[in-house]
Every structure is written in C-alpha cells, then in structure tokens.
Design an enzyme around this catalytic site. Structure first.
Site, short mmCIF file in Angstrom:
data_model
loop_
_atom_site.label_atom_id
_atom_site.label_comp_id
_atom_site.label_asym_id
_atom_site.label_seq_id
_atom_site.Cartn_x
_atom_site.Cartn_y
_atom_site.Cartn_z
N ARG A 205 0.81 -1.22 0.00
CA ARG A 205 0.00 0.00 0.00
C ARG A 205 0.85 1.27 0.00
O ARG A 205 0.47 2.23 -0.67
CB ARG A 205 -1.06 -0.02 1.09
CG ARG A 205 -0.60 0.02 2.48
CD ARG A 205 -1.53 -0.78 3.36
NE ARG A 205 -1.26 -2.16 3.17
CZ ARG A 205 -2.15 -3.06 2.70
NH1 ARG A 205 -3.35 -2.70 2.42
NH2 ARG A 205 -1.79 -4.30 2.53
N THR A 206 1.96 1.27 0.71
CA THR A 206 2.77 2.49 0.72
C THR A 206 3.31 2.75 -0.68
O THR A 206 3.19 3.85 -1.22
CB THR A 206 3.93 2.35 1.72
OG1 THR A 206 3.39 2.12 3.03
CG2 THR A 206 4.77 3.62 1.75
N LYS B 128 24.85 -6.65 -5.64
CA LYS B 128 26.26 -6.66 -6.00
C LYS B 128 27.12 -6.01 -4.92
O LYS B 128 28.31 -5.83 -5.13
CB LYS B 128 26.45 -5.93 -7.34
CG LYS B 128 25.67 -6.56 -8.51
CD LYS B 128 25.91 -5.80 -9.81
CE LYS B 128 24.98 -6.32 -10.93
NZ LYS B 128 24.96 -5.41 -12.10
#
Lengths: 306, 306, 306
Positions: free
Chosen positions: A53-54, A82
C-alpha cells in the site's frame, strides 16, 4: 513545511501537519483539478523491503499529480545484491528523480540517505523506526472522522516493533489527545518513545487489557503483531492471536468509535467488523492517495523554489 | 457491455463480443486517435502468478489510451506474504485505481474479488478457470483472419488444465462454429465444460489424433502442455512432446489454415512454422493491445456513467 | 545513426558518436524542452539480469521525453520460466513497444534478438560482451570533463569480464586517445578485444601496476571485480581487494584527473575520494539520462521515418 525531507513525524509541527491535511482535503474534494500540478515530475521508488500500500499509493499519488515514477525494483534485481552501499544507491537515483521515497530495514537509513542527496527524501519506513507519511494519513483519517481535538485514542497490539505506532504517537502530541496504549507486557512501547512522549507533555496511559478503556475511546487503532520483527518464533506465538477485535468486543464501544488499522491485517480484526460503521481501515488506506499527493505537492513545490 | 466486471467468457453475449471486437478494429485502424481517450485513468495490476504477455499488454493498452498503471508487484514483495487475504488486498487497491486486472492461482478468485469492490474487475486468469480477455483477443484474431461464421476450429493439446481453452470454447458457442477437440485421453476437456457446451447446443467433436480432422480446419489452436498444472510429474512426461506441429504436419492442411497459440510455446510448434503463412500466433499476441484497449474503453466508460 | 539497432560499440563511427553526444548536450542544457519529443512512445524493458542504473535511467529517459515503459519484470515472474525462447519473447514484446532494451546473460543475445524484430533493439548488456549505451555515457562524461582528443586514459580492474570496458575501449579507437590497461595477469583484456584494438591502430599499453602510469593520466576508469563473472571463487578472492583507489593513491595524480567508475562499486574506490574534485562517477551515472534520451531520440525518430 520548513523541511526539505520528511524523515520523522517528530520534525512536524502542528502547523506543518495542518498544512498537509488541509491540502489533502482540497485534493480530496476535487482530485481532477490536480491532474497537471506536477506534470513530468519523476518520483524515485527505493523499497529495500516488501510493500504494497505504501508503494502503490505513492505511485498513484504522483501519477494523479501528472508525474510518474522510476522504481529500483526489488533488492534481488538491483545493484544492492552486487554489494552497493545505500549512500551510493541513493546518490545514483537522485540523478534520475525529482524526489525519493525510501523504505529500508535499518533504523536511521532515511536520515542517512537525506545527508547524501539534494532532492527531497521521504522516509517510507526504516526498520522499527519511523513511517511519517503513514502518520499523516492516519491523522487525516482521524480528523475527517472524529476530529483531532479533545480526542481519546486507544493504540493496541504490537507497540514495541510497530513503527507506525511510534510515528503516530509522537505526532499526536501536537494535539489535545489522550493516548491509551494497550499491549502485552512484552510488546510495550519502547522506553525511548515513552520518554519522548513524556517530554512532550503527552497525556499517556498504558494498559494490558482493552476492556476497561474501550467505552471511553473515540478511535481504536489496532496493529498487526508483525512476525517478521520478532527475533524469536516462540515469543511471537505467545502473543499472536491475543488482542483481537470482533463485533462482540465492540458492543461495549461508543457508537461512533472509529476502528483503524494500518493494514495488512491477519486476524486482529474479524471480517464481520468490516460491515459495521466502526470499520475505518479501508477508508484509511485509500486516504494514502490524497495525503501523499498533498505531501508530494509540498516537497516538490519547495524543490522548484530553490 | 451490460456488465461492470469481466469475470468469465460465459457472461458475454454475441452482441457484447461483437461490440468489443468492432471497437478493437476501430482502434487498430487508427491507434493514435485513442491516445487521450482515458487520460489519467489508473489501472491496478494484481498478478498473484507470473505473466508476461497478459500483464504487458494490459499495461501497454491503458498507456496507449493515455492512462497509466499501478502494479502490486510480485507476491514476494507484497503484503500477501504478510498473510493478507485477497478480499483485503483488492479492497485496498480499489482505492488507488479506476479498474483492477487480477490473476490468481485459485479458481473463482476474480468472481470473489468483484463482490468486494466497486471498480471494474477483469479476470486475467483464475487457476484452471477462465481468462476471458484472452478469449476476446483470440476471437478477434480468428475474425480478422478467417471470419467467425461457418468456421471449423481444432483446439489441441492440454484441454484439461488450459483455461484459455475453456473460455474460448464457451465463447465460440455464440457463433456458427464446429469445434474439434484434440487431446490425449488424460487431458480431455473437463466434464463441466463439455456439459456447458452441449447445453449451449455447440457443435462439438472430440479426437485423440489430429490427422483425420486437420484437412477440414480453418483454425488450429494449439496449447502448451502446462507442466505447472500437473500434480504428477510422470503424468506430464507421458504426454509432453505429443501433439507437436511442424511443417510436415501442415502439408495436409488447407492453404489458409491459421495456426494459433496463446503462447508461451515450448515445443508444441516447430520454429520452422514461423516462416509460413499459417503462423498467426505472434499476430495473435500483438492483438492483445487493441483488444484490451477496447475492453478497457468499455469498462472505464461505463464507470464514468455511473 | 545509420543503424536501426544499437548492438555493439563497434558499429558506431566517430560521426555517430558525436551526433548522439551533441544531442545529449543539447538536452542537458534544456531538458524541459524535450518533454514532449516522443509523447506516447512505449519502450519495452526486457532485463533477463538484475540492473539498477541502466534500467532506471532508460526508464527515466523515455519518460522525460514524454513516453513511457512496459516492463517484462524479472525472469522469475515471466514466461521465460515456462520455457519460452528469447526469440519468442522479443517477438511478442515488439507488438507492445516502439523499441526494446535488452539485457541478457548470453553474449550475442541482443544481436540475435535484432534479427527477429522490426523495432529498434538496444543492447543493455549481453554477458561478457557489449554494453554500448554505457559507452556513450562514458564518452559523454569524458568529453564534458577533459575532452576526447589528445587524451590519456587508464582503464583498471576487471578487464577480462567487464563488458563496459570492452565497449569503451573499442569506441575510443575513434578518437586520438592513448589507452592504458591496468589489471592483474589473470584479468587481462581478452585476446579478441586486444586483437580488435590493434587492428584499429589504437594506442594501447598494458600494465600490472597503476603507479608508473598514474601521473600521465587525464582519466582513470576503475571497474569492479565482478564476483558473478568468476567461475571459481578462489580466483575471485585472489584478486579482490587489489587495485583499490584512495586519496593517498591519488596524491600522485594530475590535479584534473577524472576518476570514473560504471558503478556499482564495492571497495574499488574509497568513499573518501567522493569529496575530491577527482570524483566523476556520480556525474557519470547521472549522464545516463540525457545520453539515453539522445539515443532514444535518434532511434525513435528513425523509426518514424520508415
């Protein structure tokens, strides 16, 4: 707002909060009028932890302002794998975007990131730390439903690990609010948050049971017991399932009690509650869009002024 | 269309289908004219299972109508992993989007979702159930190539688990079509689908070999033997590799036979077929964009009218 | 450019390179003027390997030209997992997009893809092969900082597996450049690349230590020792940590030496270097946007002309 970044709810004065909430109400009343407010703005999404939702509501918010997003993607498909440092990642992404939204498992990550970049950084959750844009939409939902003055709120569940709770509790000290914290002993509000609240002169009480305080509440803010925050599975099992709300529980509540929840819920609120007038959690989730539109409007407008 | 949602091909009348296909043809003739048709519309993408072409073609379709998407992301990076129910997820996302596209491993998921939300829901595949927007692009491809009346179609491969087959077969009952189903015994069309076809008065025949029926066909619709639908690996191995098409197979076919495939293919159609006039499967995949533009145009226009 | 695709730096003449770099400089000087240059263009992102900066900067580039992207997503959530061939995937995606950006673990993948599709294909990295859009932004960064003529450049680190190095080295043969390659014996430039450089009449020298050559350099291009390219972990450990740059190393350098790095870095360049005038790597990363805008502008404009 006086700030270039939004890192913590503690940085927001009452005037800051009211400015964003007033703007959100303007947007809510006529969203279409804002469709070109920030055309071409690019919002960088840097989510080092899962989010629905955010992330989606920031994504929707900038798009409803006429802008767009560029998304770092999951950690597994990014340079982080990496071995790149957070400071490097955000310095690269600031070259692509007009503002950054950052979620990260480490407390303090957003604050650190903000020291390295010139574009506005919005903290979308840093470990067990802060989640201030969630706080703004919580405050907006409270204000729209029962008002922010002479308010009794109960905040229940996982108060130890729940970052939305920490941000909300601190922001509420700007208003005339009685805060009741309801949790098992092992999930009490952390000492540091309690200290800050007392320093702010907040009206705070702690409880281990909902029953005694429920009838006095205007808002009951329920939080999920977050399994992933527990170092120990046994500890989780011990408290999971406690502090659940159903229609029977709510018989003792005031008629206009607003039940809120930052979502996702697992079983803290019985689905039978969804059909009652108490249920305010989906409205709360939807408020993420106008409130984040208002927040982005403030931060991006400041940016232009520089 | 009379419906607010697109859940199953069975809900579509001949008039519904022709309305979408006619609109798709209009769009195909002059795509640029539709570039602002649904400016600012936000399409919510909720894919609980992997997808390339369905997701990308919906994504492209709404963008070519002037709108945009907000994407839930993979299940691993969403709240679903935290234990959220489908009903909660879609009720949250409806607050961000003007329509939802849903793919889910459970049959019936889209129907259930549609009961919880007010914005249009498009079923983009529910387990072994339905995939009706695929059906619309299949019908469009057939109509553009050989027409939808007085048609002989062979549908071959995995007829038991292939949801695109179920949707297509049922939609074809609206037209004057002879349907030939070609599969090993263990992958026959499910009893329920056969029952529905007979109820609709469809002209249906089942075969275990392609050879006898191939010369009579206008369309040969090949499907992949989907390993992930098999509960048992041995069962998969037994039928994998059968029912493959190559240029030699097609020597017995009519010159204008259209070979279709919902893709992805593994080895059901030899790459040597790609260079022949029979190969219609890439055109079919590309038709996903105008057909889904037409579908979205209908559903979003209805939405505005409410 | 005379080409429809960008597969290898070797296909670019000096005039091609200068055309893109000049266009990038125009864009850099007034980015807002390009905000509608390619409105409605859809760029297909096909990344079969993780990427942050390449993917995000292409994403941002097309959006800052007024277009948008459609993203295949990670390999795990796509049809590739179902066994689809690369040739099939790109032939499907070309139906959705006006151009494709492709990263793939296999050398030669982009060249093969370009043979199957009609829209422009941009190679965004094919195994240990080429990464030509990186080369263009590297050249742009060099030209903006120290110019591309009468240049001494040191290229250091993993010269064997580093595809950015191979592309850059070959492109530099178009200019009056002395190339110094600095690496351990086991990570020397591959024989094929050395052969090509000698064929082009390049001014090339190889070194195993930086010390002797550093004072003569205008640019020092450092690359990461890429763990994931090593078949053998022991081999990696042996060279990891060598060829690191810190402020002490740079005491012997010319005042205006530009230190570049394609990023991400792990520990090849000490963060203390970030604060010096030598540090050019974040600027280099940011140049990805105007240079890729220029590249897309060329390829998409050619497309329209067809």
């Amino acid at each position: 707002m006086r700030q270039d970044h939004l890192i913590s709810a503690t940085q927001l004065s009452r005037a800051d909060i009211e400015a964003v909430l007033d703007r959100a109400a303007e947007i809510d009343a006529d969203p279409a009028a804002w469709g070109d407010a920030h055309g071409r703005a690019v919002l960088g999404l840097c989510f080092f932890e899962p989010s629905t939702r955010t992330k989606m509501s920031f994504d929707t918010a900038i798009k409803r302002l006429g802008g767009t997003t560029t998304d770092m993607g999951s950690v597994d498909s990014s340079s982080v794998k990496k071995g790149e440092s957070l400071a490097d990642t955000v310095r690269v992404v600031e070259g692509y975007a007009d503002a950054l939204v950052l979620r990260h498992p480490s407390e303090g990550a957003a604050k650190m990131a903000a020291e390295f970049v010139d574009v506005p950084v919005i903290n979308a959750g840093d470990g067990a730390g802060q989640h201030p844009s969630q706080t703004l939409l919580d405050l907006y939902t409270i204000r729209e439903n029962v008002g922010l003055d002479d308010l009794s709120i109960g905040i229940m569940g996982d108060l130890k690990y729940g970052r939305t709770v920490h941000s909300l509790a601190e922001a509420l000290t700007n208003f005339d609010v009685r805060q009741h914290f309801i949790s098992p002993e092992s999930l009490r509000l952390p000492r540091g948050v309690r200290f800050d609240l007392h320093q702010s002169g907040a009206q705070v009480r702690e409880h281990t049971e909902l029953e005694g305080v429920l009838p006095d509440l205007d808002v009951l803010y329920v939080t999920r017991i977050q399994r992933e925050r527990f170092p120990d599975e046994n500890e989780y099992e011990k408290v999971a399932g406690e502090y659940q709300i159903d229609t029977k529980t709510l018989e003792a509540a005031a008629d206009d009690l607003a039940v809120m929840h930052p979502l996702p819920r697992v079983d803290e609120i019985d689905p039978a509650v969804d059909g009652t007038d108490h249920a305010t959690y989906f409205e709360q989730a939807h408020n993420g869009v106008p409130v984040r539109m208002a927040l982005l409007d403030y931060l991006l407008s400041e940016e232009v002024d520089q």
